[in-house]
Design a protein around this motif. Structure first.
Motif, short mmCIF file in Angstrom:
data_model
loop_
_atom_site.label_atom_id
_atom_site.label_comp_id
_atom_site.label_asym_id
_atom_site.label_seq_id
_atom_site.Cartn_x
_atom_site.Cartn_y
_atom_site.Cartn_z
N LYS A 183 4.61 -5.34 -9.51
CA LYS A 183 5.94 -4.78 -9.75
C LYS A 183 5.88 -3.26 -9.84
O LYS A 183 6.75 -2.57 -9.33
CB LYS A 183 6.55 -5.38 -11.02
CG LYS A 183 7.01 -6.80 -10.86
CD LYS A 183 7.60 -7.33 -12.13
CE LYS A 183 7.95 -8.79 -11.99
NZ LYS A 183 8.43 -9.36 -13.25
N GLU A 184 4.85 -2.74 -10.51
CA GLU A 184 4.70 -1.28 -10.64
C GLU A 184 4.57 -0.63 -9.27
O GLU A 184 5.12 0.43 -9.02
CB GLU A 184 3.46 -0.97 -11.48
CG GLU A 184 3.20 0.51 -11.64
CD GLU A 184 1.93 0.76 -12.41
OE1 GLU A 184 1.00 1.36 -11.81
OE2 GLU A 184 1.86 0.38 -13.59
N LYS A 185 3.84 -1.27 -8.37
CA LYS A 185 3.62 -0.70 -7.04
C LYS A 185 4.88 -0.68 -6.19
O LYS A 185 4.93 0.01 -5.17
CB LYS A 185 2.52 -1.48 -6.31
CG LYS A 185 1.14 -1.20 -6.86
CD LYS A 185 0.08 -1.91 -6.06
CE LYS A 185 -1.30 -1.53 -6.55
NZ LYS A 185 -2.35 -2.12 -5.72
N LEU A 186 5.90 -1.39 -6.59
CA LEU A 186 7.17 -1.40 -5.86
C LEU A 186 8.11 -0.28 -6.30
O LEU A 186 9.11 -0.04 -5.66
CB LEU A 186 7.87 -2.75 -6.04
CG LEU A 186 7.14 -3.97 -5.48
CD1 LEU A 186 7.91 -5.25 -5.83
CD2 LEU A 186 6.93 -3.85 -3.99
N GLU A 187 7.78 0.42 -7.37
CA GLU A 187 8.66 1.45 -7.92
C GLU A 187 8.44 2.81 -7.28
O GLU A 187 7.33 3.12 -6.83
CB GLU A 187 8.45 1.54 -9.43
CG GLU A 187 8.83 0.26 -10.15
CD GLU A 187 8.49 0.30 -11.63
OE1 GLU A 187 8.09 1.37 -12.14
OE2 GLU A 187 8.64 -0.75 -12.28
N ALA A 208 4.85 5.45 -5.98
CA ALA A 208 4.64 6.16 -4.72
C ALA A 208 4.50 7.65 -4.97
O ALA A 208 3.61 8.31 -4.41
CB ALA A 208 5.80 5.89 -3.75
N LEU A 209 5.34 8.19 -5.82
CA LEU A 209 5.31 9.62 -6.13
C LEU A 209 4.00 10.02 -6.81
O LEU A 209 3.33 10.97 -6.39
CB LEU A 209 6.50 9.97 -7.02
CG LEU A 209 6.61 11.41 -7.48
CD1 LEU A 209 6.71 12.36 -6.30
CD2 LEU A 209 7.81 11.56 -8.40
N LYS A 210 3.60 9.29 -7.82
CA LYS A 210 2.36 9.62 -8.55
C LYS A 210 1.13 9.41 -7.66
O LYS A 210 0.14 10.14 -7.80
CB LYS A 210 2.28 8.82 -9.84
CG LYS A 210 3.27 9.33 -10.86
CD LYS A 210 3.11 8.67 -12.20
CE LYS A 210 4.07 9.31 -13.19
NZ LYS A 210 3.87 8.85 -14.54
N PRO A 263 -2.49 5.49 1.58
CA PRO A 263 -1.91 4.84 2.77
C PRO A 263 -0.88 3.76 2.48
O PRO A 263 0.07 3.59 3.24
CB PRO A 263 -3.13 4.25 3.48
CG PRO A 263 -4.27 5.10 3.04
CD PRO A 263 -3.94 5.48 1.61
N GLU A 264 -1.01 3.07 1.35
CA GLU A 264 -0.07 1.99 1.05
C GLU A 264 1.32 2.49 0.68
O GLU A 264 2.29 1.74 0.76
CB GLU A 264 -0.63 1.07 -0.04
CG GLU A 264 -0.65 1.68 -1.42
CD GLU A 264 -1.21 0.75 -2.47
OE1 GLU A 264 -0.64 -0.34 -2.70
OE2 GLU A 264 -2.23 1.13 -3.08
N VAL A 265 1.45 3.77 0.27
CA VAL A 265 2.78 4.30 -0.10
C VAL A 265 3.37 5.16 1.01
O VAL A 265 4.48 5.68 0.86
CB VAL A 265 2.76 5.07 -1.43
CG1 VAL A 265 2.31 4.16 -2.57
CG2 VAL A 265 1.91 6.32 -1.35
N LEU A 266 2.65 5.32 2.11
CA LEU A 266 3.16 6.07 3.26
C LEU A 266 3.76 5.13 4.28
O LEU A 266 3.13 4.13 4.65
CB LEU A 266 2.03 6.88 3.92
CG LEU A 266 1.34 7.95 3.07
CD1 LEU A 266 0.20 8.58 3.87
CD2 LEU A 266 2.33 8.99 2.60
N ASP A 267 4.94 5.43 4.73
CA ASP A 267 5.56 4.66 5.80
C ASP A 267 4.70 4.79 7.06
O ASP A 267 4.04 5.81 7.26
CB ASP A 267 6.97 5.20 6.07
CG ASP A 267 7.71 4.39 7.11
OD1 ASP A 267 8.06 3.24 6.81
OD2 ASP A 267 7.92 4.92 8.21
N LYS A 268 4.70 3.78 7.90
CA LYS A 268 3.85 3.84 9.11
C LYS A 268 4.26 4.96 10.05
O LYS A 268 3.46 5.47 10.81
CB LYS A 268 3.82 2.49 9.83
CG LYS A 268 5.16 2.03 10.36
CD LYS A 268 5.06 0.67 11.00
CE LYS A 268 6.44 0.21 11.41
NZ LYS A 268 6.44 -1.13 11.95
N GLU A 269 5.54 5.39 9.98
CA GLU A 269 6.03 6.47 10.84
C GLU A 269 6.20 7.80 10.08
O GLU A 269 6.92 8.68 10.53
CB GLU A 269 7.39 6.07 11.45
CG GLU A 269 7.33 4.81 12.29
CD GLU A 269 6.48 4.97 13.55
OE1 GLU A 269 6.44 6.07 14.11
OE2 GLU A 269 5.83 3.98 13.93
N VAL A 270 5.54 7.95 8.94
CA VAL A 270 5.70 9.15 8.11
C VAL A 270 5.36 10.41 8.91
O VAL A 270 4.49 10.40 9.78
CB VAL A 270 4.82 9.06 6.84
CG1 VAL A 270 3.34 9.07 7.17
CG2 VAL A 270 5.17 10.17 5.86
#
Length: 141
Positions: A27-31, A35-37, A52-59
């Motif tokens: 749940k924490e990883k969905l907030e 992503a910011l931290k 990599p998990e918090v970056l969109d594939k097209e970032v």
């Protein structure tokens, strides 16, 4: 038979507690805050493994240096950050949410060094897989 029931009950309790712990982390990883931290930890402390998990594939990453604009995609930026993996930057870091909605946010991250500042604006989107960074624009002032 009583021993078998005791073992089964113990295992059931153990699995229940471990699944609750896993759900809390998931749940924490969905907030957005996660992503910011994660981004801030990557650029200020060199902790790039979870980035990599918090970056969109097209970032898209863009930085302005004088009159020159430099652009990077996800793979290029991750390769650039690998050079500073586990290197802590000598700066103070702050952030503020410029605009926030349930589906999209703009966050300003400032890394203040002795002689200059690095200011980045992050666009984050709430996807079905949690908040993802969709673009980062950086300027050195």
């Amino acid at each position: 038979m009583k021993t078998l029931k005791t073992i089964a009950a113990t295992l059931l309790i153990a699995f229940s507690f471990s699944s609750f712990a896993a759900d809390g982390t998931a749940k924490e990883k969905l907030e957005m805050n996660y992503a910011l931290k994660t981004y801030i930890a990557a650029v200020t402390e060199g902790r790039i493994a979870p980035l990599p998990e918090v970056l969109d594939k097209e970032v898209k990453f863009t930085s302005t240096r004088g009159e020159k604009i430099i652009s990077h995609n996800k793979i290029q930026m991750l390769n650039t950050l690998k050079v500073s993996e586990n290197v802590k930057q000598n700066c103070s870091t702050s952030f503020s949410v410029v605009e926030g909605t349930p589906t999209f946010s703009v966050v300003k991250v400032t890394m203040k060094y002795d002689n200059f500042s690095r200011v980045s604006y992050l666009n984050l989107a709430n996807t079905g897989n949690g908040w993802k960074i969709t673009s980062v624009s950086t300027s050195f002032i």
